[in-house]
Scaffold this motif. Sequence first.
Motif, PDB file in Angstrom:
ATOM      1  N   TYR A  48       4.149   6.789  -3.378  1.00  0.00           N
ATOM      2  CA  TYR A  48       3.437   6.105  -4.172  1.00  0.00           C
ATOM      3  C   TYR A  48       1.883   5.312  -4.302  1.00  0.00           C
ATOM      4  O   TYR A  48       2.266   4.201  -3.608  1.00  0.00           O
ATOM      5  CB  TYR A  48       3.898   5.601  -6.214  1.00  0.00           C
ATOM      6  N   SER A  49       0.803   5.266  -4.682  1.00  0.00           N
ATOM      7  CA  SER A  49      -0.232   4.678  -4.319  1.00  0.00           C
ATOM      8  C   SER A  49      -0.990   4.139  -5.177  1.00  0.00           C
ATOM      9  O   SER A  49      -1.122   4.614  -6.119  1.00  0.00           O
ATOM     10  CB  SER A  49      -1.061   5.171  -3.214  1.00  0.00           C
ATOM     11  N   THR A  50      -1.024   2.728  -5.514  1.00  0.00           N
ATOM     12  CA  THR A  50      -2.079   2.200  -6.639  1.00  0.00           C
ATOM     13  C   THR A  50      -3.309   1.782  -5.755  1.00  0.00           C
ATOM     14  O   THR A  50      -4.183   0.612  -6.205  1.00  0.00           O
ATOM     15  CB  THR A  50      -0.998   1.189  -7.459  1.00  0.00           C
ATOM     16  N   ALA A  97       0.956   9.751  -3.833  1.00  0.00           N
ATOM     17  CA  ALA A  97      -0.332   9.171  -3.501  1.00  0.00           C
ATOM     18  C   ALA A  97      -1.224  10.478  -4.923  1.00  0.00           C
ATOM     19  O   ALA A  97      -1.578   9.212  -5.428  1.00  0.00           O
ATOM     20  CB  ALA A  97      -0.868   9.623  -2.390  1.00  0.00           C
ATOM     21  N   HIS A  98      -0.945  11.197  -4.740  1.00  0.00           N
ATOM     22  CA  HIS A  98      -1.818  12.333  -5.905  1.00  0.00           C
ATOM     23  C   HIS A  98      -1.071  12.713  -7.451  1.00  0.00           C
ATOM     24  O   HIS A  98      -1.625  14.053  -8.185  1.00  0.00           O
ATOM     25  CB  HIS A  98      -2.632  13.267  -5.498  1.00  0.00           C
ATOM     26  N   THR A  99      -0.052  12.866  -7.540  1.00  0.00           N
ATOM     27  CA  THR A  99       1.185  12.770  -8.401  1.00  0.00           C
ATOM     28  C   THR A  99       2.103  11.772  -9.543  1.00  0.00           C
ATOM     29  O   THR A  99       2.831  12.724  -9.439  1.00  0.00           O
ATOM     30  CB  THR A  99       2.094  14.256  -7.443  1.00  0.00           C
ATOM     31  N   SER A 131       0.523  -1.447   0.289  1.00  0.00           N
ATOM     32  CA  SER A 131      -0.024   0.077   0.008  1.00  0.00           C
ATOM     33  C   SER A 131       0.941   1.110  -0.223  1.00  0.00           C
ATOM     34  O   SER A 131       2.209   1.388  -0.106  1.00  0.00           O
ATOM     35  CB  SER A 131      -0.650   0.061   0.936  1.00  0.00           C
ATOM     36  N   GLY A 132       0.242   2.361  -0.413  1.00  0.00           N
ATOM     37  CA  GLY A 132       1.121   3.986  -0.354  1.00  0.00           C
ATOM     38  C   GLY A 132       1.254   4.099   0.884  1.00  0.00           C
ATOM     39  O   GLY A 132       2.325   4.487   1.512  1.00  0.00           O
ATOM     40  N   GLY A 133       0.359   3.632   2.613  1.00  0.00           N
ATOM     41  CA  GLY A 133       0.484   3.923   3.401  1.00  0.00           C
ATOM     42  C   GLY A 133       2.026   2.878   3.311  1.00  0.00           C
ATOM     43  O   GLY A 133       2.695   3.606   4.712  1.00  0.00           O
ATOM     44  N   TYR A 134       1.841   1.584   3.050  1.00  0.00           N
ATOM     45  CA  TYR A 134       3.597   1.049   3.742  1.00  0.00           C
ATOM     46  C   TYR A 134       4.784   1.760   3.320  1.00  0.00           C
ATOM     47  O   TYR A 134       5.688   1.592   4.186  1.00  0.00           O
ATOM     48  CB  TYR A 134       3.469  -0.089   3.015  1.00  0.00           C
ATOM     49  N   TYR A 160      -8.791   4.453  -6.608  1.00  0.00           N
ATOM     50  CA  TYR A 160      -9.099   5.939  -6.376  1.00  0.00           C
ATOM     51  C   TYR A 160      -7.648   6.413  -6.800  1.00  0.00           C
ATOM     52  O   TYR A 160      -7.895   8.017  -7.322  1.00  0.00           O
ATOM     53  CB  TYR A 160      -9.612   7.354  -5.254  1.00  0.00           C
ATOM     54  N   LYS A 161      -6.752   6.386  -7.120  1.00  0.00           N
ATOM     55  CA  LYS A 161      -5.528   6.512  -7.553  1.00  0.00           C
ATOM     56  C   LYS A 161      -5.344   6.700  -9.240  1.00  0.00           C
ATOM     57  O   LYS A 161      -5.752   6.066  -9.742  1.00  0.00           O
ATOM     58  CB  LYS A 161      -3.916   5.971  -6.569  1.00  0.00           C
ATOM     59  N   HIS A 162      -3.894   6.636  -9.534  1.00  0.00           N
ATOM     60  CA  HIS A 162      -3.424   7.012 -10.899  1.00  0.00           C
ATOM     61  C   HIS A 162      -3.860   5.891 -11.544  1.00  0.00           C
ATOM     62  O   HIS A 162      -3.352   5.405 -13.143  1.00  0.00           O
ATOM     63  CB  HIS A 162      -2.415   8.172 -11.210  1.00  0.00           C
TER      64      HIS A 162
END
Length: 399
Positions: free
Chosen positions: A185-187, A164-166, A66-69, A190-192
């Motif tokens: 980054y997050s996948t 996460a949003h870029t 995850s992005g948090g991880y 709701y991300k890119h």
Amino acid sequence: MNEIFKGSFTQQEPIPDDGIAAALEVMRSGRLHRYNLALGEEGEAAALEREFAALTGARHALAVASGGYAMATALRAVGVGPGDRVLTNAFTLAPVPGAIASVGAQPVFVGVTEGLVIDLDDLAAKVDEADVLMLSHMRGHICDMDRLMDICTGSGITVIEDCAHTMGAAWNGIPSGRHGLVGCYSTQTYKHMNSGEGGLLVTDDDEVMARAVLLSGSYMLYGRHGTVPPEEVFAAVKYDTPNISGRMDNLRAAILRPQLARLDEQCERWNERYRVVEAGLRGTPGLQVIERAKKERYVGSSIQFLLLDWPGEAIEEVLARCLTRGVELKWFGAAEPAGFTSRYDSWRYAPSEPMPASDRVLRGIVDMRLPLTFDLEDCALIARIIRAEVGAVWQEHAA
Ligand SMILES: *Cc1c(COP(=O)(O)O)cnc(C)c1O
């Protein structure tokens, strides 16, 4: 008759067919685990890492759960531990202070400007309070990265970027996530890119990467990663880096690789939609659009505007009226955190001094998702609805 919008703000596009085919292939193979490879096989997770590193121009990439991880791993890999303080944005979402808290550290919040970026004057005033900045490019707004890096480099602050949003965005031609020591980054859906849950981190630093790989649970199979620092770097850290399993599995990586190949194209589609909504909102009395810097290549996967200094009831009325016409807006100023909106004062595990200038901005931020399932006509309609309802409430309150 009032126009009504019928689309869903939470409906993403399907996974592309080649992603579905690749996922089926992984499932048929039975080799889902990140280190379960046939002889000579690279594996989807390693291939994704190699391709993501190439896309961002980083030496190394690590695919994780995850992005948090990714953020927590980056913090651990640069040496943040219990009791440390970490600077971060007052305007961000819960996974960011959560990642800081997860390593036992304490967030120190930095204010937000009317451009919805980190307040660099406030940052400059707080440089003595921590050695690390977790910089969140919240909702895709990128601050003056040249000045930010000057401030941080001059004060010995290590920068970790929350992208996460870029993902796919850039500042002055440099991909977002490549200014700091580590980019995360997050996948998440709701991300890119969408793998349900998932994340990536990138860095040029061999030692940070070696630690991140070991942390992610390499069971000493680190040679099977997509981008690997030299053996001697691992040798220096492998006995004192704990295993906290969280590397991405092959199934999710298989879904992501075809999306990565289309990332630029998708970002352009988001921006077409963003520009239609922005143009439709510009000039609405009482409503402030967020001006974007020339050096910023943003990804308009969501849009924000300010109803600055509006009474709370009036903003609530705008939201309610838009909702009856099918337009789902979120408000960062609400007293209670709801949906994905959250603010520094709702994280009570991370107490903060009040920040009146930031509070004023946060109270005025209205936020909306722009999924790619909306077409340009939908976007124009959404803008007409918001414009009309903001206008109506504005007039009512002026009267
Ligand atoms: C989604 C998000 C993250 C990462 O979230 P995960 O759900 O852990 O992938 C980080 N920062 C922001 C601002 C986010 O919106």
